[in-house]
Scaffold this motif. Structure first.
Motif, PDB file in Angstrom:
ATOM      1  N   LEU A   1      -7.464   7.258  -3.617  1.00 60.76           N
ATOM      2  CA  LEU A   1      -6.843   6.299  -2.708  1.00 60.76           C
ATOM      3  C   LEU A   1      -7.871   5.659  -1.785  1.00 60.76           C
ATOM      4  O   LEU A   1      -7.857   4.442  -1.574  1.00 60.76           O
ATOM      5  CB  LEU A   1      -5.727   6.975  -1.907  1.00 60.76           C
ATOM      6  N   ASP A   2      -8.803   6.457  -1.273  1.00 62.58           N
ATOM      7  CA  ASP A   2      -9.861   5.901  -0.440  1.00 62.58           C
ATOM      8  C   ASP A   2     -10.747   4.942  -1.230  1.00 62.58           C
ATOM      9  O   ASP A   2     -11.192   3.922  -0.713  1.00 62.58           O
ATOM     10  CB  ASP A   2     -10.728   7.022   0.150  1.00 62.58           C
TER      11      ASP A   2
ATOM     12  N   LEU B   1      -6.832  13.142  -5.122  1.00 56.83           N
ATOM     13  CA  LEU B   1      -5.954  11.997  -4.866  1.00 56.83           C
ATOM     14  C   LEU B   1      -6.451  11.167  -3.690  1.00 56.83           C
ATOM     15  O   LEU B   1      -6.456   9.939  -3.754  1.00 56.83           O
ATOM     16  CB  LEU B   1      -4.526  12.466  -4.587  1.00 56.83           C
ATOM     17  N   GLN B   2      -6.860  11.851  -2.650  1.00 62.20           N
ATOM     18  CA  GLN B   2      -7.343  11.128  -1.458  1.00 62.20           C
ATOM     19  C   GLN B   2      -8.624  10.361  -1.780  1.00 62.20           C
ATOM     20  O   GLN B   2      -8.787   9.230  -1.322  1.00 62.20           O
ATOM     21  CB  GLN B   2      -7.564  12.090  -0.283  1.00 62.20           C
ATOM     22  N   VAL B   3      -9.490  10.946  -2.586  1.00 61.10           N
ATOM     23  CA  VAL B   3     -10.706  10.235  -3.013  1.00 61.10           C
ATOM     24  C   VAL B   3     -10.334   8.977  -3.793  1.00 61.10           C
ATOM     25  O   VAL B   3     -10.903   7.899  -3.572  1.00 61.10           O
ATOM     26  CB  VAL B   3     -11.644  11.154  -3.823  1.00 61.10           C
TER      27      VAL B   3
ATOM     28  N   TRP C   1       0.836  -1.204   0.000  1.00 63.48           N
ATOM     29  CA  TRP C   1       0.000   0.000   0.000  1.00 63.48           C
ATOM     30  C   TRP C   1       0.871   1.255   0.000  1.00 63.48           C
ATOM     31  O   TRP C   1       0.574   2.214  -0.719  1.00 63.48           O
ATOM     32  CB  TRP C   1      -0.942   0.024   1.204  1.00 63.48           C
TER      33      TRP C   1
ATOM     34  N   GLU D   1       0.622   4.138  -2.851  1.00 62.42           N
ATOM     35  CA  GLU D   1       0.384   5.536  -2.492  1.00 62.42           C
ATOM     36  C   GLU D   1       1.545   6.429  -2.939  1.00 62.42           C
ATOM     37  O   GLU D   1       1.337   7.509  -3.507  1.00 62.42           O
ATOM     38  CB  GLU D   1       0.150   5.678  -0.995  1.00 62.42           C
TER      39      GLU D   1
ATOM     40  N   THR E   1      -9.217   1.322  -1.644  1.00 63.86           N
ATOM     41  CA  THR E   1      -8.936   0.506  -0.462  1.00 63.86           C
ATOM     42  C   THR E   1     -10.109  -0.425  -0.168  1.00 63.86           C
ATOM     43  O   THR E   1     -11.260  -0.110  -0.457  1.00 63.86           O
ATOM     44  CB  THR E   1      -8.636   1.363   0.786  1.00 63.86           C
TER      45      THR E   1
ATOM     46  N   GLU F   1      -5.025  17.470  -4.104  1.00 64.49           N
ATOM     47  CA  GLU F   1      -4.787  16.529  -3.006  1.00 64.49           C
ATOM     48  C   GLU F   1      -6.089  15.831  -2.614  1.00 64.49           C
ATOM     49  O   GLU F   1      -6.099  14.631  -2.349  1.00 64.49           O
ATOM     50  CB  GLU F   1      -4.189  17.257  -1.801  1.00 64.49           C
ATOM     51  N   ARG F   2      -7.186  16.570  -2.615  1.00 59.51           N
ATOM     52  CA  ARG F   2      -8.479  15.961  -2.275  1.00 59.51           C
ATOM     53  C   ARG F   2      -8.864  14.907  -3.308  1.00 59.51           C
ATOM     54  O   ARG F   2      -9.349  13.835  -2.956  1.00 59.51           O
ATOM     55  CB  ARG F   2      -9.559  17.045  -2.173  1.00 59.51           C
TER      56      ARG F   2
ATOM     57  N   ARG G   1       1.134   9.383  -5.782  1.00 57.97           N
ATOM     58  CA  ARG G   1       1.473  10.777  -5.426  1.00 57.97           C
ATOM     59  C   ARG G   1       2.620  11.302  -6.302  1.00 57.97           C
ATOM     60  O   ARG G   1       2.614  12.462  -6.689  1.00 57.97           O
ATOM     61  CB  ARG G   1       1.825  10.882  -3.951  1.00 57.97           C
TER      62      ARG G   1
END
Length: 183
Positions: free
Chosen positions: A178-179, A174-176, A84, A88, A182, A171-172, A92
């Motif tokens: 990655l979330d 990217l986080q969406v 993971w 990630e 998972t 960044e948001r 990034r």
């Protein structure tokens, strides 16, 4: 016929041109004028055209350099036991690249030169293996693949380029992503 080895000054000029082109393309897009690139590299137009007779050869050289960097990054992370963290880190790295506009070039290649095909295969193999490990460990959803993650990254970087996204919004996104992958 064997290729001649490039003189050190010619090699230095080629490297300066590729670096300048990456920066100029990041700022102005993949169709930026060669004059601007030559000026940024500190070389004459003749030197630029001697190394890169057209935009396709320059784009291929830049893409080759970027893929070499990707292979080096992924190879350097092979000893990392946590797949993971590798996923990630690579996602990034793609997203914050100064020349993300070159993703257009990765899509446009028709057909890619053999060196680009070789490097793309290495990226697919190295990153794909880490995705498979993460899926097998239940860290990411089992239907997540290399193609899904790379396509999502293309979308995020393209939207970022078109909309000139603020870093916080990128960044948001990217986080969406990655979330969303998972388990």
């Amino acid at each position: 016929m064997a290729e001649r080895k490039m003189r050190s000054d010619a090699l230095a000029n080629r490297d300066k041109i590729v670096a300048a082109a990456r920066a100029v393309f990041a700022e102005q897009g993949a169709s930026a004028p060669f004059d601007t690139i030559a000026q940024r590299a500190g070389v004459g137009n003749a030197t630029l055209y001697r190394h890169f007779p057209n935009s396709a050869t320059l784009h291929a050289a830049i893409l080759e350099r970027r893929l070499e960097e990707a292979v080096a990054l992924l190879a350097g992370l092979e000893a990392e036991p946590d797949s993971w963290l590798v996923i990630e880190a690579f996602v990034r790295w793609i997203a914050v690249a100064p020349d993300v506009s070159l993703i257009d070039l990765m899509i446009e290649r028709d057909p890619p030169p053999s060196r680009l095909t070789e490097l793309s295969g290495q990226v697919r193999s190295l990153f794909g293996a880490r995705i498979a490990e993460a899926a097998a460990a239940g860290v990411i959803k089992p239907d997540i693949s290399y193609d899904i993650i790379i396509t999502a990254m293309f979308a995020i970087t393209q939207v970022g380029l078109q909309a000139d996204l603020a870093p916080a919004l990128r960044e948001r996104f990217l986080q969406v992503l990655l979330d969303g992958i998972t388990a």
